[in-house]
Structure formats: structure tokens, C-alpha cells
Write an enzyme that holds these catalytic residues in place. Sequence first.
Site, short mmCIF file in Angstrom:
data_model
loop_
_atom_site.label_atom_id
_atom_site.label_comp_id
_atom_site.label_asym_id
_atom_site.label_seq_id
_atom_site.Cartn_x
_atom_site.Cartn_y
_atom_site.Cartn_z
N ASP A 224 42.60 45.47 40.97
CA ASP A 224 42.58 46.43 39.80
C ASP A 224 41.09 46.78 39.62
O ASP A 224 40.43 46.61 40.48
CB ASP A 224 42.97 45.70 38.49
CG ASP A 224 42.89 46.52 37.21
OD1 ASP A 224 43.07 47.69 37.31
OD2 ASP A 224 42.54 45.86 36.18
N ASP A 226 39.05 48.45 36.36
CA ASP A 226 38.30 48.09 35.22
C ASP A 226 38.29 46.53 34.85
O ASP A 226 39.80 45.88 35.05
CB ASP A 226 38.93 48.77 33.92
CG ASP A 226 38.33 50.11 33.89
OD1 ASP A 226 37.40 50.56 33.46
OD2 ASP A 226 39.13 50.89 34.69
#
Length: 505
Positions: A224, A226
Site C-alpha cells: 500500500d 499511504d
Amino acid sequence: MLTIAQLTRPPLTDLADSQEQPARLDPPIRLANPPLASITTHPHPILFTARCAPPRLPLFCIVSAAKRVTMTTRYRVEYALKTHRRDQFIEWIKGLLAVPFVLYSQPTGIFEGGSAGIAQTRAEAHRRYSEILRDVEVMIDEYIKTQNVDGSPLPSKLQLLIPGVGPFFTRLPLEAAFKYQDRKRYISSRRFVSPSFNDIRLILNSAQIMAVTTYGTLQLATFDGDVTLYDDGESLEPSSPVIPRLLDLLRKNVKVGIVTAAGYTTADRYYERLHGLLDAIALSAELSPAQKQSLVIMGGEANYLFEFAPNEPHLLAPVARERWFTPEMAAWDESDISQLLDVAEEALRTCVSVLNLPAMVLRKDRAVGIIPATPESRMARESLEETVLVVQKSVELSAAGRSRRVPFCAFNGGRDVFVDIGDKSWGVAACQRWFGAGGGSGLGGDGPQRPIRGNNTLHVGDQFLSAGANDFRARSVGTTAWIASPAETVELLDELAGLMGKKLS
């Protein structure tokens, strides 16, 4: 006298015992019909002393908290207990470990003195925790056998205990992982703080990377963006400690995919967020051209694929969907997509109005969401999660949702809420298919279809709750590791590198 149910409740829970940031207090312990005389509070930390009339025993609960505890309202407690805020598998393990904690923690040892008794208590707690996790390990092994049998008539013991448990792609050496984490976190040495959600989450992470490196070979690692590779809303800067560790994975011929919810259609926007990593790969003299092309960016959950391209101005080149879509994704009809996004947009506008959110609606070709109306605007977490659940339910109950022809993902991004077509299970699966067909090896993803399998895949992310979390569904296509910050990602990659190094040696 206290009841058995009250005794099995740990006298103190960890403030970090939370599935989100910042951490929250656990619900207070409730006595059966307590004749509560008084509650005395002291700051730094706050001491709650519940004095019960005889013959009841005094109950002491020390909670480390801020000066003003504004989160102990009835609403806050009930909200924290909602099933969409919990991970049932981790909560179940946490409950199992709470019993030996209560029986063997010996909190009075701090008053009695002597290191021998403390060492004995620590050893006994370590033994019991290890035994419990070994038993869970055996249950997972049994479950794996039944999940791989089509039409198995009887559920496994683990399925009976946790009906919603998902698939396992490898066995999990939980006992070995606990012993590793116990050496780092001194879980067995604690006498007032029981094994927490975060303790168990990290034990599961260690067990998973032990498994993926011991029982097979790691071929694909997806991440991922953020909160996983960089702080929320920030970029991957050249000084980030994550970058050399990602380069190390590429040097070891592990394919790397960044599967992010950020849905940009042009390479320049991704370069803004990932320029530190892209520049480091381009300038690296240790990586071969094939290893450099072993990086892809999957944007919008599963809607935009970019491959590393050293000759492009932003070091990324878009890949046409027909080259990487799975057959199921290629069957998604544009009219169904448009209809689903129309329903989601209407629900979002309703939430903005009803909740008076300082937000504006943003519609894209494969997503719709709300973003802050101004850079200074802030929306309460509860409002964002309310929006996620309203939109999700609205779409599920609509004609477009009931048809199930097009999958979608509604998630809370921390400052915004978006509904994307597809989800990260499709994004990771597309990466598995792309690299399995030769992507990054000169074939450009057009070779024979041999997708990388789930037991050779590791997805690392921060959002794994059952609702409003877009990493959750990646569990259905590969192994996963649940982290809470970029610093934890660095620790995880160091642990992974050590295990891979041991296997190579």
C-alpha cells in the site's frame, strides 16, 4: 466476590491495543451490581479506584491516558465494540491469551521484591503463551487441509470457532513467531498489561514472513502507499529508509508492486508521490535492467497499471488494460460501472448534506469520492466511517450492487472517502498475472499465463479492518502483513531480509 467472568478480564489493557491510530481506551470493566462508593482520579497517569462495599474486594484499574479522558463516553465504548471495528481472528487469540495472563501475571510481585519469583512468573507465562499459540497453529493446519478439499462436508474446528475466518495460503509457525516477538517486546514479562491487539498483530506478521520464506519462495511483494511506505498524504522522499530495503528486494529478484488507492491517469502524478524510489531505481548500478523493470504501480485499487520505464520523463509508462486485465475484469461492462458510480455519488452527496461535511464530491472514470473542500478542512473520523458504511450499504442494496456484476470498494482514506471499481484483491491478482506472464522480464506481460501463486505473494498494508479498509480483501489472493506505520514497514522488511538471507546461506 468477583465472578469468574470478571476475573478473566485483564486488570489493565494496553493503550496501544487498537486497530487504528490514534489508540483508544478499552471499555471499562463492569462489576455485577456494583455498589460504587467513589471514583478517584489522578492525572499522569489516571488512577481509577473503584471502592466496593464489603464483602466485595477493591478493584484497581490503572490506565495510562491523556490529561482529559474525553473518549470514555457511552457512545465511544459502544462504537469501539462494533464488529466493523474488530478483527475477529485477532480478538479470538487475544481472548485465549488473556486467561494465562490473569492466572500467571502475579502483579503483587512488584511489592514483594526478589528476582527469582519474577523470573519464574515470566517463564511460566512464556510457557503458557507458547502452548496456546502452538494449539492455534495446529488448528490452522487442520483448517488448511479442509479448505483445500472441494465440497468438504464438515467444517474444521477453527471454522466452528471463527465462522468468518478467511483462507490461509501457508501454515503459520505461531509459536516460533511468538518467541521472536517476546524477545523484542517482553510480552511474558508484563504483569499489568495483557497481550494486546498489536502484540498479536505483530506475531502474525512474523509468522507469515517466516512461512513465506521457509515453506516456499517469495516472488512478489506488494505494498500500500499511504501509512505503509510514507506518512498519510506525503510522498516517498529520497531520504526514506524504506527505499534501500525495496531495492534489496529487487536485487533478490522479488517483483515489487505498489498497489495504491490513488487513482491517477498520468505518470507525472505517481512520480510526484514516488519520485524518491523511482529515481533511486533509475540511478542504481547494482540492479540489472530486468530487475529495474520488476517494479509496477497499480493505481485506483485495480484500474491503472504503470511499469518502470527508464527512458520516460517520469520513469513510468502506462500499460493498456487489455494487456493486464484478468478475464473477469475484462468482462466488466461500462454501463454497469457507470450505474454503480451514479448510486455511490448520490449517497455521497446525501452524506455531505446530512452530516454537514466540509467536502466536495469528485467523480472520476472509475471512482467517485469526497475530498476536503479546502486544504484546511477536516472531517471527523466518525463522520468518514458513517459515510463509508452508508455508501457501501446503498450500493449493495441498489440494482447495480445486487447484480454483483461489478465489484467495488468503499473505504476511508483518513481525510477522504472513495468508492473504487474493483478492490486490492483484483489489484494484487493483476500484478500476479502480469509478472507471471513475463512482465519485467522482456516479455512485457504477454508471455504464457502462469500467475504467481498466493503462497508466493506478500501484501503489506495498514488497512485490514472489515469495513472502510481497502487492504482487507487482498487476504483472498495472497499472504498479508498488517502494519501501522512506515517505521513498522522498515522493521518488517529488515525481518524479511534476515529470513531470506538465512535461507540463501
